[in-house]
Design an enzyme around this catalytic site. Structure first.
Site, PDB file in Angstrom:
ATOM      1  N   LYS A  14       9.530   2.822   0.351  1.00  0.00           N
ATOM      2  CA  LYS A  14       9.626   3.549  -0.946  1.00  0.00           C
ATOM      3  C   LYS A  14      10.354   2.228  -1.845  1.00  0.00           C
ATOM      4  O   LYS A  14       9.974   2.332  -3.156  1.00  0.00           O
ATOM      5  CB  LYS A  14      10.501   4.548  -1.107  1.00  0.00           C
ATOM      6  CG  LYS A  14       9.811   5.841  -0.032  1.00  0.00           C
ATOM      7  CD  LYS A  14       8.798   6.437  -0.504  1.00  0.00           C
ATOM      8  CE  LYS A  14       8.555   7.723   0.353  1.00  0.00           C
ATOM      9  NZ  LYS A  14       6.989   7.416   0.191  1.00  0.00           N
ATOM     10  N   LYS A  74       5.996  -0.094  -5.816  1.00  0.00           N
ATOM     11  CA  LYS A  74       5.826  -0.627  -4.506  1.00  0.00           C
ATOM     12  C   LYS A  74       5.007  -2.085  -4.665  1.00  0.00           C
ATOM     13  O   LYS A  74       4.917  -2.378  -3.432  1.00  0.00           O
ATOM     14  CB  LYS A  74       5.122   0.743  -3.940  1.00  0.00           C
ATOM     15  CG  LYS A  74       6.473   1.770  -3.606  1.00  0.00           C
ATOM     16  CD  LYS A  74       5.465   3.300  -3.702  1.00  0.00           C
ATOM     17  CE  LYS A  74       6.428   4.448  -3.727  1.00  0.00           C
ATOM     18  NZ  LYS A  74       6.001   5.239  -3.779  1.00  0.00           N
ATOM     19  N   GLU A 165      -2.444   5.634  -1.686  1.00  0.00           N
ATOM     20  CA  GLU A 165      -3.002   6.869  -2.837  1.00  0.00           C
ATOM     21  C   GLU A 165      -3.488   6.930  -4.147  1.00  0.00           C
ATOM     22  O   GLU A 165      -3.967   6.882  -4.289  1.00  0.00           O
ATOM     23  CB  GLU A 165      -3.959   7.854  -1.958  1.00  0.00           C
ATOM     24  CG  GLU A 165      -4.411   7.792  -0.274  1.00  0.00           C
ATOM     25  CD  GLU A 165      -5.054   8.569   0.370  1.00  0.00           C
ATOM     26  OE1 GLU A 165      -6.006   8.867   1.045  1.00  0.00           O
ATOM     27  OE2 GLU A 165      -4.261   9.477   0.591  1.00  0.00           O
TER      28      GLU A 165
END
Length: 217
Positions: A14, A74, A165
């Protein structure tokens, strides 16, 4: 190497340490993982955009705006980001290109083997092109096979990763001109090394029990 240890140690990162970079030797292995991933009838219906520079990651980050903004860090703090792209159609010219490449690589000791390969591949490809009418979805499935190989492989290299995604496919298609090249963005994987602030690194894994997911016959 113990695969169970690797499966237990890998997790969805994360928060990445922006100061740690993947060494060139490991990046070479990552490219090999991507290139040599299995695909149905060796169709290889993919392309990979690998962003390792700050400018490259900024381009990928254009797909993490608006509702996807939680994934921006990220991308920007990772060492590298791989954008997985799938072909939008699989035509006869591409099938001939595959066959010629295999021929040049010595896959066909006899002409009959080449013809057999061409015939078998045509059967499966035409099934998806003309009967099931799901060729784009079928090709995306091959891309996801590749993504799974990458996630396990980089974990074996001691590299952290997170599949993304939650990205703006349309924005990335436009940024890289993918549709014009016969591809579409599918998903991304950020790679690097976890930050000490990553809360997810400290949490135990949670998976459904074996007796619920396995049937041994």
């Amino acid at each position: 190497m113990n695969l169970t240890d690797i499966a237990l140690s890998r997790y969805s990162t994360k928060a990445f340490d922006p100061d740690r970079k993947i060494p060139d030797e490991a990046l070479t292995q990552i490219k090999s993982l991507l290139r040599y991933s299995p695909s149905s009838v060796n169709s290889q219906p993919w392309h990979f955009i690998i962003a390792g520079s700050d400018a490259g990651k900024q381009r990928i980050a254009k797909g993490t705006q608006g509702p996807f903004q939680a994934n921006e860090a990220k991308v920007l703090n990772a060492s590298h980001v791989v954008l997985f792209c799938a072909k939008t159609e699989i035509d006869d010219d591409y099938l001939d290109h595959l066959l010629a490449t295999e021929d040049a690589d010595g896959r066909f000791p006899e002409p009959s083997v080449k013809e057999m390969t061409k015939g078998v591949r045509s059967v499966f490809v035409n099934l998806h092109r003309h009967e099931l009418n799901d060729a784009p979805q079928w090709m995306e499935k091959q891309v996801y096979l590749n993504m799974g190989s990458l996630l396990l492989g980089v974990a074996a290299l001691g590299i952290d990763a997170v599949p993304l995604e939650g990205i703006d496919i349309a924005a990335l298609n436009e940024e890289f001109g993918l549709q014009e090249k016969g591809y579409t963005a599918v998903a991304a994987v950020s790679l690097g090394y976890r930050s000490t602030d990553d809360f997810n690194a400290k949490l135990p894994k949670s998976r459904l029990p074996e007796d619920e997911i396995f049937t041994l016959v």
